[in-house]
Enzyme design. Structure first.
Site, PDB file in Angstrom:
ATOM      1  N   TYR A  96       0.843  -1.205   0.000  1.00 48.80           N
ATOM      2  CA  TYR A  96       0.000   0.000   0.000  1.00 48.80           C
ATOM      3  C   TYR A  96       0.874   1.250   0.000  1.00 48.80           C
ATOM      4  CZ  TYR A  96      -3.704   3.283   0.902  1.00 48.80           C
ATOM      5  OH  TYR A  96      -4.569   4.326   0.769  1.00 48.80           O
ATOM      6  N   PHE A 148      -8.174  21.958 -24.136  1.00 51.19           N
ATOM      7  CA  PHE A 148      -8.441  20.528 -24.218  1.00 51.19           C
ATOM      8  C   PHE A 148      -9.632  20.244 -23.303  1.00 51.19           C
ATOM      9  CE2 PHE A 148      -8.235  16.066 -23.117  1.00 51.19           C
ATOM     10  CZ  PHE A 148      -8.377  15.551 -24.390  1.00 51.19           C
ATOM     11  N   THR A 149     -10.460  19.287 -23.695  1.00 51.16           N
ATOM     12  CA  THR A 149     -11.759  19.057 -23.050  1.00 51.16           C
ATOM     13  C   THR A 149     -11.670  18.919 -21.523  1.00 51.16           C
ATOM     14  OG1 THR A 149     -11.482  16.709 -23.548  1.00 51.16           O
ATOM     15  CG2 THR A 149     -12.743  18.021 -25.135  1.00 51.16           C
ATOM     16  N   ASP A 239       1.129  20.774 -20.252  1.00 53.38           N
ATOM     17  CA  ASP A 239       0.421  19.505 -20.439  1.00 53.38           C
ATOM     18  C   ASP A 239       1.386  18.631 -21.234  1.00 53.38           C
ATOM     19  OD1 ASP A 239      -1.012  17.328 -21.268  1.00 53.38           O
ATOM     20  OD2 ASP A 239      -2.878  18.437 -21.580  1.00 53.38           O
ATOM     21  N   LYS A 282      -0.442   8.111 -23.138  1.00 55.33           N
ATOM     22  CA  LYS A 282      -0.060   8.426 -24.531  1.00 55.33           C
ATOM     23  C   LYS A 282       1.439   8.168 -24.718  1.00 55.33           C
ATOM     24  CE  LYS A 282      -4.112  10.797 -24.004  1.00 55.33           C
ATOM     25  NZ  LYS A 282      -4.865  10.798 -22.745  1.00 55.33           N
ATOM     26  N   ARG A 406     -14.016  15.729 -33.342  1.00 56.23           N
ATOM     27  CA  ARG A 406     -13.345  16.808 -32.629  1.00 56.23           C
ATOM     28  C   ARG A 406     -13.823  18.116 -33.253  1.00 56.23           C
ATOM     29  NH1 ARG A 406     -10.667  14.795 -27.872  1.00 56.23           N
ATOM     30  NH2 ARG A 406     -12.895  15.009 -27.581  1.00 56.23           N
ATOM     31  N   PHE A 473     -19.432  14.947 -25.513  1.00 54.48           N
ATOM     32  CA  PHE A 473     -19.060  14.102 -26.647  1.00 54.48           C
ATOM     33  C   PHE A 473     -18.955  12.622 -26.267  1.00 54.48           C
ATOM     34  CE2 PHE A 473     -14.669  13.593 -25.243  1.00 54.48           C
ATOM     35  CZ  PHE A 473     -14.500  14.693 -24.434  1.00 54.48           C
TER      36      PHE A 473
HETATM   37  O1  PLI Z   1      -7.321  10.834 -20.546  1.00 58.76           O
HETATM   38  P1  PLI Z   1      -6.504  11.349 -19.406  1.00 58.76           P
HETATM   39  O2  PLI Z   1      -7.291  11.751 -18.230  1.00 58.76           O
HETATM   40  O3  PLI Z   1      -5.384  10.433 -19.029  1.00 58.76           O
HETATM   41  O4  PLI Z   1      -5.762  12.670 -19.933  1.00 58.76           O
HETATM   42  C1  PLI Z   1      -6.453  13.824 -20.231  1.00 58.76           C
HETATM   43  C2  PLI Z   1      -5.739  14.572 -21.334  1.00 58.76           C
HETATM   44  C3  PLI Z   1      -5.071  15.708 -21.044  1.00 58.76           C
HETATM   45  N1  PLI Z   1      -4.428  16.419 -22.014  1.00 58.76           N
HETATM   46  C4  PLI Z   1      -4.415  16.019 -23.295  1.00 58.76           C
HETATM   47  C5  PLI Z   1      -3.705  16.833 -24.304  1.00 58.76           C
HETATM   48  C6  PLI Z   1      -5.075  14.864 -23.655  1.00 58.76           C
HETATM   49  O5  PLI Z   1      -5.049  14.480 -24.927  1.00 58.76           O
HETATM   50  C7  PLI Z   1      -5.777  14.099 -22.664  1.00 58.76           C
HETATM   51  C8  PLI Z   1      -6.547  12.962 -22.994  1.00 58.76           C
HETATM   52  N2  PLI Z   1      -6.779  12.678 -24.269  1.00 58.76           N
HETATM   53  C9  PLI Z   1      -7.548  11.724 -24.766  1.00 58.76           C
HETATM   54  C10 PLI Z   1      -8.328  10.768 -23.947  1.00 58.76           C
HETATM   55  C11 PLI Z   1      -7.594  11.630 -26.206  1.00 58.76           C
HETATM   56  O6  PLI Z   1      -8.275  10.746 -26.740  1.00 58.76           O
HETATM   57  O7  PLI Z   1      -6.962  12.474 -26.862  1.00 58.76           O
END
Ligand code: PLI
Length: 481
Positions: A96, A148-149, A239, A282, A406, A473
């Protein structure tokens, strides 16, 4: 990756610099790996897909993944891990508190990104939530290089207002500016003069810029943003979700960097910021994970305290020990020059094919995806009839290819007036997962897009019949008009 394990292949040791340079300049982006495990895909009939997309309310997020052939919805959490990462999964220390995998991850982030303090989170938005809560007060403004969303929503939920200060070229799908992610320093200066530096807790800079088409920001621009911010006592928060891809564009396109290693460029890039939020799903080649990194000890202390409310203890933040090990190893692999060159190379391969066939896509081709320009693809369908949403549904119908809208659906509504935003860019994103699909998959995708383009006049629009309150979305539903 071999270097990450302490190996240097023989041919690299014996090769002369001249020969090495020539090989590195070669045009092909062939993958620096081979396939060891495969996952079968289901082929569906057109009739099955018609039923599936209607049941999903013409929203590709609501499809079942087993009904998808080539899944280009997102590059988030969809990467293939290496044998080195999978081996690390067996070394999970699932204590933990104080897992050794956390300390490995922390040291790896410090080494490659250069920040002092690391707070692990389950994914990027977990870090955005904690950061926004700490830094933003009601009435604050947060300038950034396009929204970003999830990032904007957390800024708004904390009482802030996002202000777009990206260069105008970013909103033009046809502009060939090599760094469309750049901040417009004049727009930023104007905002600081207008609202006062004390109302700007930080500048939110993304590299690359997802909603603009995966477009990079230049090192020179980020450096200038940082200098300007420092003169006003404003922080810059990166970011870093696709910062390695951004580093690749700097290496290739910005003067003075083409002899620098990706890892060196990434360190310098991050050095012009005071912290970062990160979705490890990513660049970092894992299926789950993220972090918040900071250099300020008082903000770090606050973040370390808050993470236990929302994510988990400060040495796991919602991740299993094995997840942290995989992410640390994924970071090591992600900064290898040959990896990133092949990653972006595959995206560019698909993009070039579509360009050769005169399909309207956002140019220059970005780092993680091809973005179809729905305004030019379907000029007879207005934004109010959701052109990009319709096009994404059609690609699924045509060949079982899942993509993402998008455009106006993603942009949502103004938090004060409740009116729809009408973004300049009405796009469909064909997002390429890392190390997952082959060149034949890219060829088939291009052919499917071309087929839909050929028949585009037959398509009509959609109407929205269900709209969720947040990030609509993901779950909105539509019917054919
Ligand atoms: O999906 P998260 O919570 O791990 O990350 C959010 C996020 C933050 N910044 C940017 C630039 C992103 O692209 C992002 C998540 N993007 C997704 C899920 C995408 O499909 O692009």
């Amino acid at each position: 990756m071999l270097e990450a394990r302490g190996f240097k292949p023989n041919f690299l040791i014996t090769m002369t610099n001249d020969k090495l340079n020539r090989i590195q300049r070669r045009r092909s982006w062939a993958e620096p790996y081979k396939i060891k495990v495969v996952e079968p895909l289901k082929l569906t009939t057109r009739a099955e897909r018609e039923q599936a997309i209607a049941q999903a309310g013409y929203n590709t997020f609501l499809l079942r993944s087993e009904d998808v052939y080539i899944d280009l919805l997102t590059d988030s959490g969809t990467s293939a891990m290496s044998d080195y990462q999978w081996a690390g999964m067996m070394l999970g220390d699932e204590a933990y508190a104080g897992s050794k995998n956390f300390y490995f991850l922390e040291a790896t982030i410090q080494k490659y990104y250069g920040y002092q303090y690391i707070v692990p989170t389950h994914q990027g938005r977990g870090a955005e939530n904690i950061l926004s809560q700490i830094l933003i007060k009601p009435g604050d403004y947060i300038p950034g290089n396009m929204y970003f969303t999830t990032t904007r929503l957390h800024q708004e939920l904390a009482g802030g207002t996002f202000v777009d200060v990206i260069i105008d070229e970013a909103h033009d799908a046809t502009s060939l500016h090599p760094f469309k992610g750049n901040v417009d320093l004049q727009k930023l200066t104007d905002l600081i003069e207008q609202v006062g530096a004390e109302r700007i807790p930080y500048i939110s800079v993304a590299g690359t810029v997802n909603m603009a088409g995966g477009q990079p920001i230049s090192m020179a621009n980020l450096r200038a943003v940082y200098q300007l911010a420092q003169t006003h006592g404003i922080r810059v928060i990166l970011d870093a979700t696709r910062a390695v891809e951004n580093a690749y564009f700097i290496q290739r396109q910005e003067e003075g960097y083409n002899q620098e290693a990706i890892a060196t460029i990434l360190r310098e890039f991050c050095s012009y910021t005071d912290g970062c939020t990160m979705s490890g799903k990513k660049d970092a080649l894992v299926n789950i994970g993220g972090w918040l990194a900071l250099n300020d000890d008082d903000i770090y202390e606050e973040a370390r305290n808050r993470v236990v409310i929302y994510e988990g203890l400060h040495t796991y933040g919602g991740m299993a020990g094995r997840d942290m090990e995989a992410m640390g190893r994924g970071i090591e692999e992600s900064v290898q020059d040959d990896h990133i060159r092949a990653r972006v190379g595959q995206v560019e391969y698909l993009g070039q094919k579509l360009l050769d066939w005169h399909i309207p896509v956002v140019v220059p081709i970005g780092g993680h995806a091809i973005y179809l320009d729905a305004k030019r693809f379907l000029p007879h369908i207005s934004q109010d009839e959701f052109a990009a949403q319709r096009l994404a549904a059609e690609l699924y119908l045509e060949a079982g290819i899942r993509t993402m809208e998008r455009g106006i659906v993603s942009a949502g509504r103004n938090k004060e007036t409740g009116d729809n935003y009408y973004p300049e860019l009405e796009l469909v994103r064909l997002t390429i997962p890392r190390r997952v699909y082959t060149q034949a998959h890219m060829d088939l995708t291009a052919e499917a897009v071309e087929e839909v383009y050929y028949n585009r006049d037959r398509l009509g629009g959609l109407k929205m019949v269900y709209e969720p309150k947040y990030l609509r979305f993901f779950q909105a539903r539509f019917e054919l008009l």
